[in-house]
Design a protein around this motif. Sequence first.
Motif, PDB file in Angstrom:
ATOM      1  N   TRP A 255     110.951 138.434  55.212  1.00  0.00           N
ATOM      2  CA  TRP A 255     110.232 139.692  55.406  1.00  0.00           C
ATOM      3  C   TRP A 255     110.029 139.965  56.893  1.00  0.00           C
ATOM      4  O   TRP A 255     110.288 141.065  57.378  1.00  0.00           O
ATOM      5  CB  TRP A 255     108.885 139.629  54.690  1.00  0.00           C
ATOM      6  N   THR A 256     109.549 138.979  57.636  1.00  0.00           N
ATOM      7  CA  THR A 256     109.334 139.149  59.077  1.00  0.00           C
ATOM      8  C   THR A 256     110.652 139.412  59.792  1.00  0.00           C
ATOM      9  O   THR A 256     110.711 140.226  60.724  1.00  0.00           O
ATOM     10  CB  THR A 256     108.654 137.904  59.675  1.00  0.00           C
ATOM     11  N   LEU A 257     111.712 138.730  59.375  1.00  0.00           N
ATOM     12  CA  LEU A 257     113.029 138.927  59.993  1.00  0.00           C
ATOM     13  C   LEU A 257     113.449 140.386  59.932  1.00  0.00           C
ATOM     14  O   LEU A 257     113.902 140.957  60.941  1.00  0.00           O
ATOM     15  CB  LEU A 257     114.068 138.046  59.289  1.00  0.00           C
ATOM     16  N   GLY A 258     113.308 141.012  58.782  1.00  0.00           N
ATOM     17  CA  GLY A 258     113.728 142.401  58.647  1.00  0.00           C
ATOM     18  C   GLY A 258     112.992 143.335  59.595  1.00  0.00           C
ATOM     19  O   GLY A 258     113.608 144.207  60.222  1.00  0.00           O
ATOM     20  N   HIS A 259     111.696 143.135  59.742  1.00  0.00           N
ATOM     21  CA  HIS A 259     110.912 144.008  60.621  1.00  0.00           C
ATOM     22  C   HIS A 259     111.201 143.736  62.095  1.00  0.00           C
ATOM     23  O   HIS A 259     111.289 144.674  62.894  1.00  0.00           O
ATOM     24  CB  HIS A 259     109.423 143.834  60.325  1.00  0.00           C
ATOM     25  N   ILE A 260     111.344 142.470  62.463  1.00  0.00           N
ATOM     26  CA  ILE A 260     111.603 142.148  63.868  1.00  0.00           C
ATOM     27  C   ILE A 260     112.994 142.620  64.286  1.00  0.00           C
ATOM     28  O   ILE A 260     113.182 143.123  65.409  1.00  0.00           O
ATOM     29  CB  ILE A 260     111.443 140.627  64.109  1.00  0.00           C
ATOM     30  N   LEU A 261     113.969 142.515  63.414  1.00  0.00           N
ATOM     31  CA  LEU A 261     115.308 143.025  63.741  1.00  0.00           C
ATOM     32  C   LEU A 261     115.266 144.541  63.942  1.00  0.00           C
ATOM     33  O   LEU A 261     115.940 145.075  64.830  1.00  0.00           O
ATOM     34  CB  LEU A 261     116.302 142.666  62.640  1.00  0.00           C
ATOM     35  N   ALA A 262     114.465 145.227  63.144  1.00  0.00           N
ATOM     36  CA  ALA A 262     114.360 146.688  63.268  1.00  0.00           C
ATOM     37  C   ALA A 262     113.638 147.096  64.541  1.00  0.00           C
ATOM     38  O   ALA A 262     113.963 148.132  65.134  1.00  0.00           O
ATOM     39  CB  ALA A 262     113.638 147.263  62.051  1.00  0.00           C
TER      40      ALA A 262
ATOM     41  N   VAL B 191     107.344 134.287  65.784  1.00  0.00           N
ATOM     42  CA  VAL B 191     106.626 135.446  65.253  1.00  0.00           C
ATOM     43  C   VAL B 191     106.178 135.157  63.819  1.00  0.00           C
ATOM     44  O   VAL B 191     107.001 134.982  62.926  1.00  0.00           O
ATOM     45  CB  VAL B 191     107.507 136.712  65.284  1.00  0.00           C
ATOM     46  N   HIS B 192     104.863 135.117  63.641  1.00  0.00           N
ATOM     47  CA  HIS B 192     104.300 134.947  62.306  1.00  0.00           C
ATOM     48  C   HIS B 192     104.216 136.278  61.571  1.00  0.00           C
ATOM     49  O   HIS B 192     104.409 136.341  60.352  1.00  0.00           O
ATOM     50  CB  HIS B 192     102.885 134.364  62.404  1.00  0.00           C
ATOM     51  N   TYR B 193     103.908 137.319  62.325  1.00  0.00           N
ATOM     52  CA  TYR B 193     103.666 138.621  61.704  1.00  0.00           C
ATOM     53  C   TYR B 193     103.863 139.693  62.770  1.00  0.00           C
ATOM     54  O   TYR B 193     103.262 139.600  63.835  1.00  0.00           O
ATOM     55  CB  TYR B 193     102.226 138.670  61.166  1.00  0.00           C
ATOM     56  N   PRO B 194     104.714 140.676  62.535  1.00  0.00           N
ATOM     57  CA  PRO B 194     104.887 141.722  63.556  1.00  0.00           C
ATOM     58  C   PRO B 194     103.585 142.486  63.779  1.00  0.00           C
ATOM     59  O   PRO B 194     102.868 142.798  62.821  1.00  0.00           O
ATOM     60  CB  PRO B 194     105.973 142.629  62.956  1.00  0.00           C
ATOM     61  N   THR B 195     103.275 142.747  65.032  1.00  0.00           N
ATOM     62  CA  THR B 195     102.040 143.471  65.351  1.00  0.00           C
ATOM     63  C   THR B 195     102.010 144.828  64.666  1.00  0.00           C
ATOM     64  O   THR B 195     100.959 145.307  64.229  1.00  0.00           O
ATOM     65  CB  THR B 195     101.916 143.648  66.871  1.00  0.00           C
ATOM     66  N   ILE B 196     103.156 145.450  64.555  1.00  0.00           N
ATOM     67  CA  ILE B 196     103.284 146.705  63.819  1.00  0.00           C
ATOM     68  C   ILE B 196     104.562 146.635  62.998  1.00  0.00           C
ATOM     69  O   ILE B 196     105.506 145.925  63.367  1.00  0.00           O
ATOM     70  CB  ILE B 196     103.302 147.915  64.780  1.00  0.00           C
TER      71      ILE B 196
ATOM     72  N   HIS C  24     103.161 137.539  55.704  1.00  0.00           N
ATOM     73  CA  HIS C  24     104.401 137.254  56.417  1.00  0.00           C
ATOM     74  C   HIS C  24     105.138 136.065  55.815  1.00  0.00           C
ATOM     75  O   HIS C  24     106.349 136.076  55.669  1.00  0.00           O
ATOM     76  CB  HIS C  24     104.113 137.011  57.890  1.00  0.00           C
ATOM     77  N   PHE C  25     104.408 134.990  55.498  1.00  0.00           N
ATOM     78  CA  PHE C  25     105.027 133.856  54.804  1.00  0.00           C
ATOM     79  C   PHE C  25     104.098 133.398  53.688  1.00  0.00           C
ATOM     80  O   PHE C  25     104.248 133.813  52.568  1.00  0.00           O
ATOM     81  CB  PHE C  25     105.326 132.717  55.788  1.00  0.00           C
ATOM     82  N   GLY C  26     103.151 132.530  54.014  1.00  0.00           N
ATOM     83  CA  GLY C  26     102.214 132.057  53.005  1.00  0.00           C
ATOM     84  C   GLY C  26     102.182 130.553  52.884  1.00  0.00           C
ATOM     85  O   GLY C  26     102.567 129.996  51.848  1.00  0.00           O
ATOM     86  N   ILE C  27     101.736 129.869  53.960  1.00  0.00           N
ATOM     87  CA  ILE C  27     101.662 128.411  53.923  1.00  0.00           C
ATOM     88  C   ILE C  27     100.718 127.955  52.818  1.00  0.00           C
ATOM     89  O   ILE C  27     100.983 126.981  52.111  1.00  0.00           O
ATOM     90  CB  ILE C  27     101.204 127.861  55.292  1.00  0.00           C
TER      91      ILE C  27
ATOM     92  N   SER D 160     104.541 140.823  47.161  1.00  0.00           N
ATOM     93  CA  SER D 160     105.045 141.448  48.386  1.00  0.00           C
ATOM     94  C   SER D 160     105.330 140.361  49.408  1.00  0.00           C
ATOM     95  O   SER D 160     104.983 139.195  49.221  1.00  0.00           O
ATOM     96  CB  SER D 160     104.010 142.443  48.956  1.00  0.00           C
ATOM     97  N   GLY D 161     105.980 140.750  50.510  1.00  0.00           N
ATOM     98  CA  GLY D 161     106.158 139.869  51.655  1.00  0.00           C
ATOM     99  C   GLY D 161     106.832 138.550  51.346  1.00  0.00           C
ATOM    100  O   GLY D 161     107.686 138.424  50.458  1.00  0.00           O
ATOM    101  N   GLY D 162     106.430 137.511  52.105  1.00  0.00           N
ATOM    102  CA  GLY D 162     107.032 136.193  51.984  1.00  0.00           C
ATOM    103  C   GLY D 162     106.910 135.562  50.615  1.00  0.00           C
ATOM    104  O   GLY D 162     107.888 134.984  50.114  1.00  0.00           O
TER     105      GLY D 162
END
Length: 500
Positions: A258-265, A195-200, A403-406, A423-425
Amino acid sequence: MSAHDHLSCCLCDLIRLLWSLLLPCFYLSLVLTAILFLFIMGVRSWLQMKRKSRRAQDGRPAVAFFHPYCNAGGGGERVLWCALRALQNRYQDVSFVVYTGDQGVTAEEILDGARRRFNIRLSRAVKFVFLKHRFLVEAKLYPHFTLLGQSVGSIFLGWEALTEFVPDLYIDSMGYAFTLPVFRYLGGCHVGSYVHYPTISTDMLSVVRERNPRFNNADYISSNPVLSAIKVIYYCVFALLYGLAGSCSDVVMVNSTWTLGHILALWRAPNRTSVVYPPCDVQAFLDVPIGDEDEEKERKKCHSVVSVGQFRPEKDHRLQIKAFRKLLDRKGMEPAGRETVKLVLIGGCRNQEDEERVQMLKGLCLDLGVVDRVEFKLNIPFEELKKELTDATIGLHTMWNEHFGIGVVECMAAGTIILAHKSGGPKLDIVVPYDNGPTGFLADDEDSYADAMERILSMTPAARLEIRGRARLSVTRFSDQEFEGSFLSAVEPLMSTLRL
């Protein structure tokens, strides 16, 4: 007959009527459920027969990646090719497949693009399954209820992929979570996701609740309390469905804290979820020396501010151009004899919509009077990207809740002073203190970006060199080697299910 008795008779008649209607409906629902169950089992058996037939022919299991835009040049594609390279090197007796919606290109051209853009070469051939209905996941097809439309479209696109090729193991590497139950329950596959970025996300909900206008929250909705309330309900229902689809994944990899927190929720699968930072080709940039202070002074007679990122609306290139205009308006920035400053926007265009967005940005440059100071470089090869970054003074990033920022990591590895969104990653994982010192700067609006750029350009070469060196040391944790080790460890439970 009294009025009371008459009312009782009417109530009894009403109950009998409702019961006479309810019972047939109940039986009908049972029959329809049974038919649906038998249909699903029939489809599942048919697909498993196709898999057995394929296994009988090639004699080896297959791992398939779902990546409809695999020929694009973004960070998500870098994850795909690095993951394939790592798996090919580790598992010699496994076939690998990529579902792609790219048309008009050959497999050789796609692989050559990966080599040119990312400096990645695969050790073995990869089978490509070319999907014909990628338009079903294009945002432009759904001017309203875009998230729902794209998600439903991904189900149909996933079905096309599954019927074309039935793998043993399926990995969604682009964020189409609604394909996971299709492959798991219909295809009988083990499934994983990166998951790069949660859809919502909860942040998206808060934007609508607080009625803040953004690229995904139109002004006419944010200004209307009724429409905002309806959109909140829509988002809440969609978040529930998204969580149910995502929870089907046997292994979940996310690209940042950042993505981890949203996906866990949303997905509620903590025991199956881990952070796997995406691969950044930091070594290719670290191999270029940044030189001493005298070389720094000589090289920076003309300062360039470089942005790296696909031309998508959420990247907010408009903010970059407007902040750059404010920088030029600052007192003392353009007198004769001072260094000149230019803005270079580097990125990939996935489709016609992205190309139109570039033309719109060029129009904005013309309106703001900076057309002679802004350069656009589209889909450039890796060597040209490396040169642009190593020659730049500032690396610019403006995406809210990236979400991250390569691109941020690449800028730091190349020796630019990074200026990223607060913000974010970038805030949580990348532009963080290292060795008790700063590794870059953060901002969140036009004024703060202009302030930060002015501050960076006014620093002494020695001060800039100190931050650059510290930033370069900090990004080694995002190397290709680190990614491959973490990725292989995360997918080991999935790969162990294959019968080699």
